[in-house]
Design a protein around this motif. Structure first.
Motif, short mmCIF file in Angstrom:
data_model
loop_
_atom_site.label_atom_id
_atom_site.label_comp_id
_atom_site.label_asym_id
_atom_site.label_seq_id
_atom_site.Cartn_x
_atom_site.Cartn_y
_atom_site.Cartn_z
N ALA A 36 11.39 -4.69 3.23
CA ALA A 36 11.61 -5.91 4.01
C ALA A 36 10.30 -6.65 4.26
O ALA A 36 10.22 -7.50 5.14
N GLY A 37 9.28 -6.34 3.50
CA GLY A 37 8.00 -7.02 3.63
C GLY A 37 7.36 -7.14 2.27
O GLY A 37 7.94 -7.69 1.34
N VAL A 38 6.17 -6.56 2.14
CA VAL A 38 5.47 -6.56 0.86
C VAL A 38 6.20 -5.67 -0.13
O VAL A 38 6.17 -5.89 -1.32
N ASP A 39 6.91 -4.67 0.38
CA ASP A 39 7.73 -3.74 -0.41
C ASP A 39 6.90 -2.81 -1.28
O ASP A 39 7.23 -2.55 -2.44
N LEU A 40 5.81 -2.29 -0.71
CA LEU A 40 5.00 -1.31 -1.42
C LEU A 40 5.75 0.01 -1.50
O LEU A 40 6.30 0.48 -0.52
N GLU A 41 5.75 0.59 -2.68
CA GLU A 41 6.33 1.91 -2.86
C GLU A 41 5.22 2.94 -2.70
O GLU A 41 4.05 2.59 -2.56
N SER A 42 5.57 4.21 -2.74
CA SER A 42 4.60 5.27 -2.43
C SER A 42 3.36 5.22 -3.32
O SER A 42 2.25 5.40 -2.82
N LEU A 43 3.52 4.97 -4.61
CA LEU A 43 2.34 4.91 -5.49
C LEU A 43 1.45 3.72 -5.14
O LEU A 43 0.22 3.82 -5.17
N ALA A 44 2.06 2.60 -4.80
CA ALA A 44 1.28 1.42 -4.43
C ALA A 44 0.57 1.66 -3.09
O ALA A 44 -0.57 1.23 -2.91
N LEU A 45 1.24 2.32 -2.15
CA LEU A 45 0.59 2.66 -0.88
C LEU A 45 -0.60 3.58 -1.12
O LEU A 45 -1.65 3.42 -0.50
N PHE A 60 -7.86 8.84 3.94
CA PHE A 60 -6.47 9.00 4.34
C PHE A 60 -5.95 10.31 3.77
O PHE A 60 -6.22 10.64 2.62
N GLU A 61 -5.20 11.03 4.57
CA GLU A 61 -4.56 12.26 4.11
C GLU A 61 -3.31 11.88 3.33
O GLU A 61 -2.72 10.82 3.55
N GLU A 62 -2.88 12.76 2.42
CA GLU A 62 -1.71 12.47 1.60
C GLU A 62 -0.47 12.17 2.44
O GLU A 62 0.32 11.30 2.09
N ASP A 63 -0.31 12.89 3.53
CA ASP A 63 0.89 12.70 4.35
C ASP A 63 0.87 11.41 5.17
O ASP A 63 1.87 11.04 5.78
N GLU A 64 -0.23 10.70 5.15
CA GLU A 64 -0.32 9.44 5.91
C GLU A 64 0.32 8.27 5.17
O GLU A 64 0.62 7.25 5.78
N ALA A 65 0.54 8.39 3.88
CA ALA A 65 1.12 7.29 3.10
C ALA A 65 2.47 6.87 3.66
O ALA A 65 2.79 5.68 3.71
N GLU A 66 3.26 7.83 4.10
CA GLU A 66 4.57 7.53 4.66
C GLU A 66 4.43 6.67 5.92
O GLU A 66 5.18 5.72 6.12
N VAL A 67 3.45 6.99 6.75
CA VAL A 67 3.21 6.22 7.98
C VAL A 67 2.72 4.82 7.64
O VAL A 67 3.13 3.85 8.26
N LEU A 68 1.86 4.71 6.64
CA LEU A 68 1.33 3.40 6.24
C LEU A 68 2.46 2.46 5.84
O LEU A 68 2.43 1.27 6.12
N GLY A 69 3.48 3.01 5.18
CA GLY A 69 4.60 2.20 4.73
C GLY A 69 5.44 1.63 5.86
O GLY A 69 6.20 0.69 5.66
N ALA A 78 -5.52 -3.06 12.15
CA ALA A 78 -6.01 -2.54 13.44
C ALA A 78 -6.29 -1.05 13.36
O ALA A 78 -7.30 -0.56 13.87
N ALA A 79 -5.39 -0.30 12.70
CA ALA A 79 -5.59 1.14 12.56
C ALA A 79 -6.82 1.43 11.71
O ALA A 79 -7.60 2.34 12.01
#
Length: 92
Positions: A36-45, A60-69, A78-79
Motif C-alpha cells: 500500500a506504499g512503495v511496495d518493497l518486497e523482502s529482497l528490496a528491503l 541491520f539484523e536480518e530479522d529487522e527487514a520485516e519491521v522495516l516493511g 527517524a529510526a
C-alpha cells in the motif's frame, strides 16, 4: 558532534529507491515502505538496508527487514537517524 539530518536520509532513501527502479512519484514521509506504499518486497528491503549500511555505517539484523516493511518513509528516516546518532563513529 555530527548528526545526519533526516532530510539527507530521506534524499538518500528516495535516490536509492529510484536506483532500484521503484517509482517515487508521490512518495512522502507518510508513505509505507511495504504494501500500500512503495511496495518493497523482502529482497528490496534487504537491498535498501545494505545501501543504508554502506552509506551511514549502521547495521541491520536480518530479522529487522520485516519491521522495516511496516514503517513509513518518515518512520524509517527517524529510526535511522536515531541509530546513526547512537552509533560510535567508525574509525576503521
Amino acid at each position: 558532534m555530527s548528526t545526519v539530518e533526516t532530510d539527507e536520509i530521506r534524499a538518500f532513501v528516495l535516490s536509492s529507491l529510484k536506483e532500484m527502479n521503484y517509482s517515487v512519484a508521490g512518495v512522502d514521509d507518510g508513505t509505507p515502505l511495504g504494501p500500500a506504499g512503495v511496495d518493497l518486497e523482502s529482497l528490496a528491503l534487504a537491498e535498501l538496508g545494505i545501501r543504508v549500511e554502506e552509506r551511514f555505517g549502521v547495521v541491520f539484523e536480518e530479522d529487522e527487514a520485516e519491521v522495516l516493511g511496516t514503517m513509513t518513509v518518515g518512520e524509517f528516516g527517524a529510526a535511522l537517524a536515531a541509530r546513526i546518532a547512537s552509533t560510535p563513529a567508525a574509525g576503521q
